[in-house]
Design a protein around this motif. Structure first.
Motif, PDB file in Angstrom:
ATOM      1  N   GLY A 290       0.794  -1.220   0.000  1.00  0.00           N
ATOM      2  CA  GLY A 290       0.000   0.000   0.000  1.00  0.00           C
ATOM      3  C   GLY A 290       0.826   1.268   0.000  1.00  0.00           C
ATOM      4  N   GLN A 291       2.174   1.127  -0.003  1.00  0.00           N
ATOM      5  CA  GLN A 291       3.042   2.312  -0.004  1.00  0.00           C
ATOM      6  C   GLN A 291       3.654   2.584  -1.366  1.00  0.00           C
TER       7      GLN A 291
ATOM      8  N   ASP B 171      -9.368   8.034  -9.397  1.00  0.00           N
ATOM      9  CA  ASP B 171      -9.744   9.427  -9.626  1.00  0.00           C
ATOM     10  C   ASP B 171      -9.061  10.294  -8.572  1.00  0.00           C
ATOM     11  N   ASP B 172      -9.174  11.608  -8.705  1.00  0.00           N
ATOM     12  CA  ASP B 172      -8.453  12.508  -7.806  1.00  0.00           C
ATOM     13  C   ASP B 172      -8.836  12.305  -6.340  1.00  0.00           C
TER      14      ASP B 172
ATOM     15  N   VAL C 167      -4.950   8.171  -0.668  1.00  0.00           N
ATOM     16  CA  VAL C 167      -3.784   7.288  -0.522  1.00  0.00           C
ATOM     17  C   VAL C 167      -2.452   8.048  -0.557  1.00  0.00           C
ATOM     18  N   LEU C 168      -2.470   9.308  -0.959  1.00  0.00           N
ATOM     19  CA  LEU C 168      -1.221  10.079  -1.052  1.00  0.00           C
ATOM     20  C   LEU C 168      -0.421  10.085   0.253  1.00  0.00           C
ATOM     21  N   PRO C 169      -1.062  10.319   1.416  1.00  0.00           N
ATOM     22  CA  PRO C 169      -0.267  10.390   2.652  1.00  0.00           C
ATOM     23  C   PRO C 169       0.474   9.096   2.995  1.00  0.00           C
ATOM     24  N   HIS C 170       0.033   7.972   2.439  1.00  0.00           N
ATOM     25  CA  HIS C 170       0.641   6.688   2.770  1.00  0.00           C
ATOM     26  C   HIS C 170       1.603   6.198   1.697  1.00  0.00           C
TER      27      HIS C 170
ATOM     28  N   VAL D  61       1.772  16.355  -8.038  1.00  0.00           N
ATOM     29  CA  VAL D  61       2.162  17.639  -7.444  1.00  0.00           C
ATOM     30  C   VAL D  61       0.922  18.472  -7.122  1.00  0.00           C
ATOM     31  N   ARG D  62       0.015  18.562  -8.068  1.00  0.00           N
ATOM     32  CA  ARG D  62      -1.184  19.377  -7.863  1.00  0.00           C
ATOM     33  C   ARG D  62      -2.036  18.850  -6.711  1.00  0.00           C
ATOM     34  N   LEU D  63      -2.138  17.528  -6.584  1.00  0.00           N
ATOM     35  CA  LEU D  63      -2.947  16.958  -5.511  1.00  0.00           C
ATOM     36  C   LEU D  63      -2.276  17.123  -4.152  1.00  0.00           C
TER      37      LEU D  63
END
Length: 883
Positions: free
Chosen positions: A574-575, A586-587, A593-596, A612-614
């Motif tokens: 999951g990393q 989708d965004d 999941v970005l923080p992980h 980058v944008r997200l």
């Protein structure tokens, strides 16, 4: 060979070369379409036409920088105060205020010029290079040495070094938006166009300053420097508007608020004094002095000094800041998105494995099947042929081909340079159909399609991502599965894997990447790029600052995981996300999941831009590294775009920070300096603002209590000038700081900590100062002259002494070396020296109306200093006890 002209006239470069055929252009410029100019002729023309450039980065004039110092509302008030005191013939007050204006104007002027020149001059560290053919040899030269008639070669991602007439081109498209504003790349061709064609229609020309979006070409330089199209535009720009940074704008606005607020309060004090019977003129002079004393005129100067010094420190640590705004933002970075190659690794791609296709379908490979080049094994003829095919897809220049291969100086991508070295070591002649054949390249490598194409007779040779090439090759399902398994196993060993394939048949006009189908897969080249030794320690260090590091690479999943293991990351399920998996989210799902996620593998430039944008959308301050032309959109979108020094001109042109050594530790060093700048600005703000109300409370309190005025106008102004400004400037040089505590939760300059210390310390010290005066005069009936002199000493000395307590806004004073900032120490020492001179030198006593303080009262002064230091330390303790 065309005969080189011994002379060329300046008027010759004014011809409409876009309307002339190639041979006509060559004849006019006295060049050679194959071998270029002779070296001596190029040197002679450099003397005639001058360097290929049109000036360094503009620095505002000395006069404009000087005038700008008087735009600060704090300085404006000082100027009006000096005029008022001169009109009233208060010469002592006027002279001190004028001195204050002069000192602060000079310091502001000096530091602002220093900051402006730091940005302009440091750009010289980033040297632009160009590929030029002279005397029949291809070489890398400084762009400034190009002259009309030079034969240059440009390729994907390069900045066009000068205006030039295209001689030969392979799928050439150029981004001319910097010149024409046209957002879409323009396709270029060899054929001439109408002489009446405008710039946007000159398809046979390439223009200096534009970028190669696709393909490659050779071209003959027709104009350099200010004679180029972009040079002509530059001459039309008479001056460059110097924008303030966001922080400077905020301080400028705050200065007006302070100036107006203090003025209104002092107006009330003036009315109160007059109503109490004080002479109007005397009360006006005192009110002017209170305004001058309450205004922290050193604040803008200190801010500029911090930025200038910070930029120079970053330069000493191999990072070049391209603007002041980025210098401010650096300290707030919360996520660093890095590519693997060159940042985490050494970018020393060593060719380690050569595997021919027929061996890839075997269940197990023997040591002879996978040749490890460092083991001095004998290459089979098939393996040598695979290596020879790889040479055709390289884009390098051997600077000294007459030397032994071990001594060659090779410019180009490290991976391709290593192919050349290994081939030469195996006795393969790299100059036959390879490096010396500049027309062999059909399609330069692009991350869009992940391969390059070269031509050898009627055979196309393709080199690139092995999975992409396999998908375009004629292999059965079983062989495909077996080959992919071997590729994955190689990548899991940390190998960067390239596939090589061929395609028989002549190349059709208008050849495109999607035309490559039915390839004959030949085999694999495996490379190993060692992890930089300092990376694990650097990652542990940056973690203390609350900054996350994520890897975004175009490499295979296995290669990314292998590198992650080498740097000490324990990647759990999951990393990691691949490019294919990103497309399926989708965004909203990706934001979750970005923080992980710690690794993004097999991602495209478009994927990086989306990531980058997200990250920014989720509230992160993003720093991103990049080196290629396709990284430009992501670098621009990031809060801090970071280009590696070995990267493309496009990346370096758009980045905020350029690394001279490509190391992750340099990025961390730059972020440390950014955090240090924030900490030092906070110290200056708290130090200056916490004592700005002293004069207001003292004078206003005395009037309300019916006491004699405690200080004269000249004393107030003198204390403000030589107790506030000198130590405040010293804080700009502070190297220490609790950087690990400056995380993403507190990126702003004026945060809760600054507000609490400024208001808390400011109110208590001001009130205590008035209470001291009231006790001496109103309660203990101390003689007024003695009371005033004691108060003057207490007032001036405590402001100087507490500077050491503000050396750290977080730690107690006994926990750090208080005197390790020599600039701060010298500033405080000078302040105490001026105070002593004011009290004990006869001519200054007369000027300031002071007298020596009896020795017994000096113990009160010492105690007062200790009390105020204890008050500051108590405020720091209370804040951090509550937080």
């Amino acid at each position: 060979m065309f005969e080189t002209l011994t002379k060329i006239k300046k008027d010759d470069i004014k011809k409409p070369f876009w309307g002339l055929e190639v041979l006509e252009t060559v004849e006019i410029l006295g060049s050679d379409p194959d071998n270029g100019l002779e070296g001596k002729e190029a040197l002679s023309r450099l003397g005639l036409f001058g360097p290929n450039g049109f000036g360094k980065a503009e620095v505002p004039s000395v006069f404009s920088t000087f005038i700008r110092q008087f735009q600060s509302p704090l300085i404006i008030i000082l100027v009006f105060a000096s005029i008022a005191t001169v009109v009233l013939r208060e010469w002592a007050d006027a002279s001190i205020i004028i001195l204050a204006v002069a000192v602060n104007t000079f310091l502001g002027f000096y530091q602002e010029r220093k900051a402006e020149r730091a940005i302009a001059d440091l750009s010289s560290y980033i040297q632009a290079r160009a590929r030029v053919i002279r005397d029949g040899k291809e070489m890398d030269v400084d762009v400034s040495t190009l002259v009309p008639g030079d034969l240059v070669r440009i390729s994907f991602g390069a900045r066009v070094p000068a205006d030039a007439r295209v001689v030969s081109a392979q799928n050439l498209s150029v981004d001319e938006s910097i010149l024409t504003g046209e957002s879409m790349p323009v396709a270029k061709e060899i054929g001439s166009v109408s002489e009446a064609a405008i710039v946007t229609e000159r398809k046979s020309m390439i223009f200096g300053g534009t970028f190669v979006a696709e393909g490659s070409a050779r071209a003959i330089v027709t104009a350099t420097g200010s004679s180029t199209e972009i040079g002509k535009l530059a001459q039309l720009v008479a001056e460059t508007r110097q924008e303030r940074t966001p922080l400077q704008k905020a301080v400028f606005a705050l200065s007006w608020i302070i100036a107006v607020g203090i003025s209104l309060i002092v107006a009330g004090i003036f009315v109160l004094g007059v109503s109490r019977g004080e002479p109007i003129v005397d009360m006006f002079v005192v009110s002017v002095a209170v305004v001058v004393g309450a205004i922290p005129e050193a604040l803008p100067v200190g801010l500029t000094a911090v930025l200038a010094i910070g930029i120079q420190r970053i330069a000493r640590r191999k990072g070049i800041m391209r603007n002041l705004v980025a210098a401010e933002t650096l300290g707030s970075a919360s996520v660093i998105m890095v590519d693997k190659t060159g940042t985490l690794t050494e970018a020393k791609m060593k060719l380690t494995d050569i595997v021919v296709a027929k061996k890839l379908t075997m269940s197990e490979l023997t040591s002879s099947d996978i040749v490890t080049t460092s083991d001095d094994q004998t290459f089979s003829e098939e393996q040598k042929e695979l290596l020879r095919l790889g040479i055709l897809n390289t884009d390098v220049v051997v600077e000294n081909p007459d030397k032994k291969p071990d001594d060659w100086l090779i410019s180009g991508r490290p991976l391709e340079a290593n192919i050349i070295r290994e081939a030469a070591a195996q006795g393969i002649n790299i100059f036959i159909g390879g490096v010396q054949n500049r027309d062999r390249m059909v399609l330069p490598f692009s991350s869009a399609y992940k391969f390059s194409v070269a031509r050898e007779g009627n055979i196309l040779v393709v080199m690139g991502a092995p999975d992409v090439l396999l998908a375009r090759s004629e292999v059965n399902k079983d062989d495909y599965v077996a080959m992919m398994k071997q590729i994955e196993e190689m990548s899991e060993r940390g190998r960067r894997v390239l596939g090589i394939a061929t395609l028989d048949g002549s190349m059709r006009p208008g050849f495109r990447p999607e035309d490559l189908k039915g390839l004959n897969f030949k085999g694999l080249l495996g490379f190993h790029d060692p992890v930089r030794k300092d990376v694990p320690d650097t990652l542990r260090k940056i973690k203390k600052y609350g900054v996350s590091v994520v890897m975004a690479t175009g490499d295979l999943k296995g290669t990314a995981v292998a590198v992650a293991n080498e740097i000490g990351w324990d990647i759990k399920e999951g990393q990691m996300l691949t490019g294919e998996e990103l497309k399926g989210l989708d965004d909203k799902a990706l934001l979750e999941v970005l923080p992980h996620t710690r690794i993004f593998a097999r991602v495209t430039p478009e994927d990086k831009l989306r990531i980058v944008r997200l990250y920014k959308k989720s509230g992160e301050t993003v720093a991103m590294t990049g080196d290629g032309v396709n990284d430009a959109p992501s670098l621009k979108a990031a809060d801090i775009g970071i280009a590696v020094g070995s990267g493309s001109d496009v990346a370096k042109g758009i980045a905020d920070l350029v690394l001279l050594d490509d190391k992750l530790s340099t990025i961390i060093a730059a972020i440390e300096e950014g955090k240090r700048m924030i900490m030092n600005i906070r110290k200056i703000f708290v130090y200056l603002m916490s004592n700005s109300l002293d004069e207001v409370v003292l004078i206003g309190g005395a009037l309300l209590a019916g006491l004699a005025l405690p200080l004269s106008a000249v004393q107030i102004i003198w204390v403000n000038l030589f107790t506030g400004s000198l130590p405040a400037m010293g804080f700009a040089f502070d190297k220490d700081g609790d950087l690990e505590r400056l995380d993403k939760s507190s990126p702003n300059i004026i945060d809760n900590e600054v507000k609490f210390l400024t208001i808390g310390v400011g109110i208590f010290t001001s009130v205590l100062l008035f209470v001291l005066y009231w006790l001496m005069v109103g309660f203990f009936s101390v003689e007024l002259t003695v009371a005033r002199n004691v108060l003057f000493m207490c007032f001036a000395s405590y402001i100087l002494a507490v500077a050491f307590s503000f050396h750290s806004l977080r730690r107690p004073i006994f926990s750090y070396p208080a005197f390790n900032n020599r600039f701060l120490t010298v500033g405080v020492a000078l302040g105490f020296s001026f105070l002593a001179a004011t009290m004990y030198l006869p001519f200054l006593q007369k000027f300031f109306g002071t007298a020596p303080v009896p020795p017994i009262w000096l113990t009160l002064v010492a105690g007062w200093i200790i009390l105020n230091i204890a008050l500051v330390e108590g405020a720091k303790f209370i804040f951090y006890r509550k937080n």
